[in-house]
Design a protein around this motif. Structure first.
Motif, PDB file in Angstrom:
ATOM      1  N   ASP A  63      20.640   7.684  -6.355  1.00  0.00           N
ATOM      2  CA  ASP A  63      20.518   8.435  -7.611  1.00  0.00           C
ATOM      3  C   ASP A  63      19.483   7.858  -8.560  1.00  0.00           C
ATOM      4  O   ASP A  63      19.640   7.908  -9.782  1.00  0.00           O
ATOM      5  N   GLN A  64      18.402   7.331  -8.021  1.00  0.00           N
ATOM      6  CA  GLN A  64      17.294   6.856  -8.842  1.00  0.00           C
ATOM      7  C   GLN A  64      16.243   7.958  -8.927  1.00  0.00           C
ATOM      8  O   GLN A  64      16.081   8.753  -8.004  1.00  0.00           O
ATOM      9  N   ALA A  65      15.533   7.991 -10.031  1.00  0.00           N
ATOM     10  CA  ALA A  65      14.500   9.003 -10.215  1.00  0.00           C
ATOM     11  C   ALA A  65      13.316   8.721  -9.298  1.00  0.00           C
ATOM     12  O   ALA A  65      12.888   7.581  -9.145  1.00  0.00           O
ATOM     13  N   VAL A  66      12.819   9.771  -8.656  1.00  0.00           N
ATOM     14  CA  VAL A  66      11.659   9.668  -7.768  1.00  0.00           C
ATOM     15  C   VAL A  66      10.594  10.623  -8.281  1.00  0.00           C
ATOM     16  O   VAL A  66      10.867  11.806  -8.495  1.00  0.00           O
ATOM     17  N   ASN A  67       9.383  10.110  -8.505  1.00  0.00           N
ATOM     18  CA  ASN A  67       8.262  10.935  -8.957  1.00  0.00           C
ATOM     19  C   ASN A  67       7.648  11.592  -7.724  1.00  0.00           C
ATOM     20  O   ASN A  67       6.857  10.995  -6.997  1.00  0.00           O
ATOM     21  N   ASN A  68       8.020  12.845  -7.486  1.00  0.00           N
ATOM     22  CA  ASN A  68       7.596  13.539  -6.269  1.00  0.00           C
ATOM     23  C   ASN A  68       6.095  13.793  -6.217  1.00  0.00           C
ATOM     24  O   ASN A  68       5.509  13.806  -5.135  1.00  0.00           O
ATOM     25  N   VAL A  69       5.465  13.986  -7.366  1.00  0.00           N
ATOM     26  CA  VAL A  69       4.012  14.198  -7.384  1.00  0.00           C
ATOM     27  C   VAL A  69       3.303  12.923  -6.936  1.00  0.00           C
ATOM     28  O   VAL A  69       2.396  12.956  -6.099  1.00  0.00           O
ATOM     29  N   LYS A  70       3.725  11.801  -7.477  1.00  0.00           N
ATOM     30  CA  LYS A  70       3.140  10.508  -7.103  1.00  0.00           C
ATOM     31  C   LYS A  70       3.335  10.245  -5.609  1.00  0.00           C
ATOM     32  O   LYS A  70       2.396   9.851  -4.909  1.00  0.00           O
ATOM     33  N   ILE A  71       4.532  10.480  -5.114  1.00  0.00           N
ATOM     34  CA  ILE A  71       4.827  10.264  -3.698  1.00  0.00           C
ATOM     35  C   ILE A  71       3.982  11.203  -2.836  1.00  0.00           C
ATOM     36  O   ILE A  71       3.468  10.820  -1.784  1.00  0.00           O
ATOM     37  N   GLY A  72       3.803  12.436  -3.291  1.00  0.00           N
ATOM     38  CA  GLY A  72       2.984  13.397  -2.543  1.00  0.00           C
ATOM     39  C   GLY A  72       1.525  12.970  -2.461  1.00  0.00           C
ATOM     40  O   GLY A  72       0.889  13.081  -1.404  1.00  0.00           O
ATOM     41  N   VAL A  73       0.985  12.465  -3.571  1.00  0.00           N
ATOM     42  CA  VAL A  73      -0.408  11.998  -3.581  1.00  0.00           C
ATOM     43  C   VAL A  73      -0.558  10.798  -2.659  1.00  0.00           C
ATOM     44  O   VAL A  73      -1.493  10.718  -1.855  1.00  0.00           O
ATOM     45  N   LYS A  74       0.386   9.858  -2.758  1.00  0.00           N
ATOM     46  CA  LYS A  74       0.326   8.674  -1.897  1.00  0.00           C
ATOM     47  C   LYS A  74       0.447   9.067  -0.419  1.00  0.00           C
ATOM     48  O   LYS A  74      -0.238   8.502   0.433  1.00  0.00           O
ATOM     49  N   LEU A  75       1.293  10.045  -0.112  1.00  0.00           N
ATOM     50  CA  LEU A  75       1.453  10.506   1.268  1.00  0.00           C
ATOM     51  C   LEU A  75       0.175  11.154   1.783  1.00  0.00           C
ATOM     52  O   LEU A  75      -0.246  10.894   2.921  1.00  0.00           O
ATOM     53  N   LEU A  76      -0.468  11.967   0.959  1.00  0.00           N
ATOM     54  CA  LEU A  76      -1.732  12.593   1.374  1.00  0.00           C
ATOM     55  C   LEU A  76      -2.805  11.548   1.673  1.00  0.00           C
ATOM     56  O   LEU A  76      -3.532  11.661   2.670  1.00  0.00           O
ATOM     57  N   ILE A  77      -2.896  10.545   0.828  1.00  0.00           N
ATOM     58  CA  ILE A  77      -3.874   9.481   1.051  1.00  0.00           C
ATOM     59  C   ILE A  77      -3.553   8.736   2.333  1.00  0.00           C
ATOM     60  O   ILE A  77      -4.437   8.470   3.154  1.00  0.00           O
ATOM     61  N   LEU A  78      -2.287   8.406   2.537  1.00  0.00           N
ATOM     62  CA  LEU A  78      -1.891   7.668   3.734  1.00  0.00           C
ATOM     63  C   LEU A  78      -2.122   8.492   5.002  1.00  0.00           C
ATOM     64  O   LEU A  78      -2.568   7.950   6.024  1.00  0.00           O
ATOM     65  N   VAL A  79      -1.876   9.780   4.947  1.00  0.00           N
ATOM     66  CA  VAL A  79      -2.131  10.639   6.116  1.00  0.00           C
ATOM     67  C   VAL A  79      -3.627  10.670   6.429  1.00  0.00           C
ATOM     68  O   VAL A  79      -4.029  10.640   7.606  1.00  0.00           O
ATOM     69  N   ALA A  80      -4.466  10.705   5.401  1.00  0.00           N
ATOM     70  CA  ALA A  80      -5.923  10.673   5.619  1.00  0.00           C
ATOM     71  C   ALA A  80      -6.331   9.350   6.267  1.00  0.00           C
ATOM     72  O   ALA A  80      -7.139   9.326   7.205  1.00  0.00           O
ATOM     73  N   VAL A  81      -5.773   8.235   5.779  1.00  0.00           N
ATOM     74  CA  VAL A  81      -6.071   6.922   6.364  1.00  0.00           C
ATOM     75  C   VAL A  81      -5.599   6.882   7.817  1.00  0.00           C
ATOM     76  O   VAL A  81      -6.336   6.442   8.708  1.00  0.00           O
ATOM     77  N   LEU A  82      -4.380   7.340   8.049  1.00  0.00           N
ATOM     78  CA  LEU A  82      -3.843   7.338   9.416  1.00  0.00           C
ATOM     79  C   LEU A  82      -4.697   8.187  10.355  1.00  0.00           C
ATOM     80  O   LEU A  82      -4.956   7.787  11.494  1.00  0.00           O
ATOM     81  N   ALA A  83      -5.129   9.343   9.878  1.00  0.00           N
ATOM     82  CA  ALA A  83      -5.958  10.215  10.719  1.00  0.00           C
ATOM     83  C   ALA A  83      -7.259   9.524  11.096  1.00  0.00           C
ATOM     84  O   ALA A  83      -7.659   9.525  12.268  1.00  0.00           O
ATOM     85  N   LEU A  84      -7.924   8.916  10.116  1.00  0.00           N
ATOM     86  CA  LEU A  84      -9.189   8.225  10.402  1.00  0.00           C
ATOM     87  C   LEU A  84      -8.987   7.065  11.373  1.00  0.00           C
ATOM     88  O   LEU A  84      -9.728   6.924  12.349  1.00  0.00           O
ATOM     89  N   VAL A  85      -7.978   6.252  11.100  1.00  0.00           N
ATOM     90  CA  VAL A  85      -7.752   5.072  11.947  1.00  0.00           C
ATOM     91  C   VAL A  85      -7.317   5.493  13.338  1.00  0.00           C
ATOM     92  O   VAL A  85      -7.782   4.940  14.340  1.00  0.00           O
ATOM     93  N   TYR A  86      -6.444   6.480  13.442  1.00  0.00           N
ATOM     94  CA  TYR A  86      -5.932   6.898  14.747  1.00  0.00           C
ATOM     95  C   TYR A  86      -7.019   7.517  15.623  1.00  0.00           C
ATOM     96  O   TYR A  86      -7.135   7.191  16.802  1.00  0.00           O
ATOM     97  N   VAL A  87      -7.827   8.377  15.027  1.00  0.00           N
ATOM     98  CA  VAL A  87      -8.866   9.065  15.803  1.00  0.00           C
ATOM     99  C   VAL A  87      -9.945   8.090  16.270  1.00  0.00           C
ATOM    100  O   VAL A  87     -10.445   8.195  17.394  1.00  0.00           O
TER     101      VAL A  87
END
Length: 117
Positions: A63-87
């Motif tokens: 029951d802690q507050a989660v900033n979904n916008v912040k988490i979404g931005v961080k997830l998008l950045i991490l997915v971009a990093v993962l895509a570059l590194v994986y490929v």
């Protein structure tokens, strides 16, 4: 629950250290044009993804507050990093732009995590 969350945070920090450390060890090679994505970078990014998702779930379950916008931005950045590194993980040399993008996005993710309140 707090102990579990803190353990997952520690694992998340280990993941970012692995990703950033792998980048920093290849900086000299990037200048020479021979940089490559080392396995530590892929493993660190995957660790960050798994522990980040776990942290969101654990914080919401506690029951802690989660900033979904912040988490979404961080997830998008991490997915971009993962895509570059994986490929490009098996390439002998990675072009400077892609390698610098991974480093820049990783640092941006760190600043978003710590500065965005």
């Amino acid at each position: 629950m707090d102990v579990l969350i803190n353990v997952v945070v520690a694992l998340h920090i280990i993941g970012i250290a692995s990703l950033l450390g792998g980048f920093l060890t290849q900086m000299k090679a990037m200048g020479a044009g021979t940089a490559r994505f080392v396995p530590a970078m892929l493993h660190g990014a995957l660790t960050m993804l798994v522990t980040g998702i776990a942290l969101v779930g654990l914080n919401q379950a506690d029951d802690q507050a989660v900033n979904n916008v912040k988490i979404g931005v961080k997830l998008l950045i991490l997915v971009a990093v993962l895509a570059l590194v994986y490929v490009k993980r098996d390439d002998e040399k990675v072009d400077k732009a892609a390698f610098a993008a991974v480093g820049g996005l990783t640092v941006a993710n760190i600043f978003i995590a710590t500065v965005w309140t």
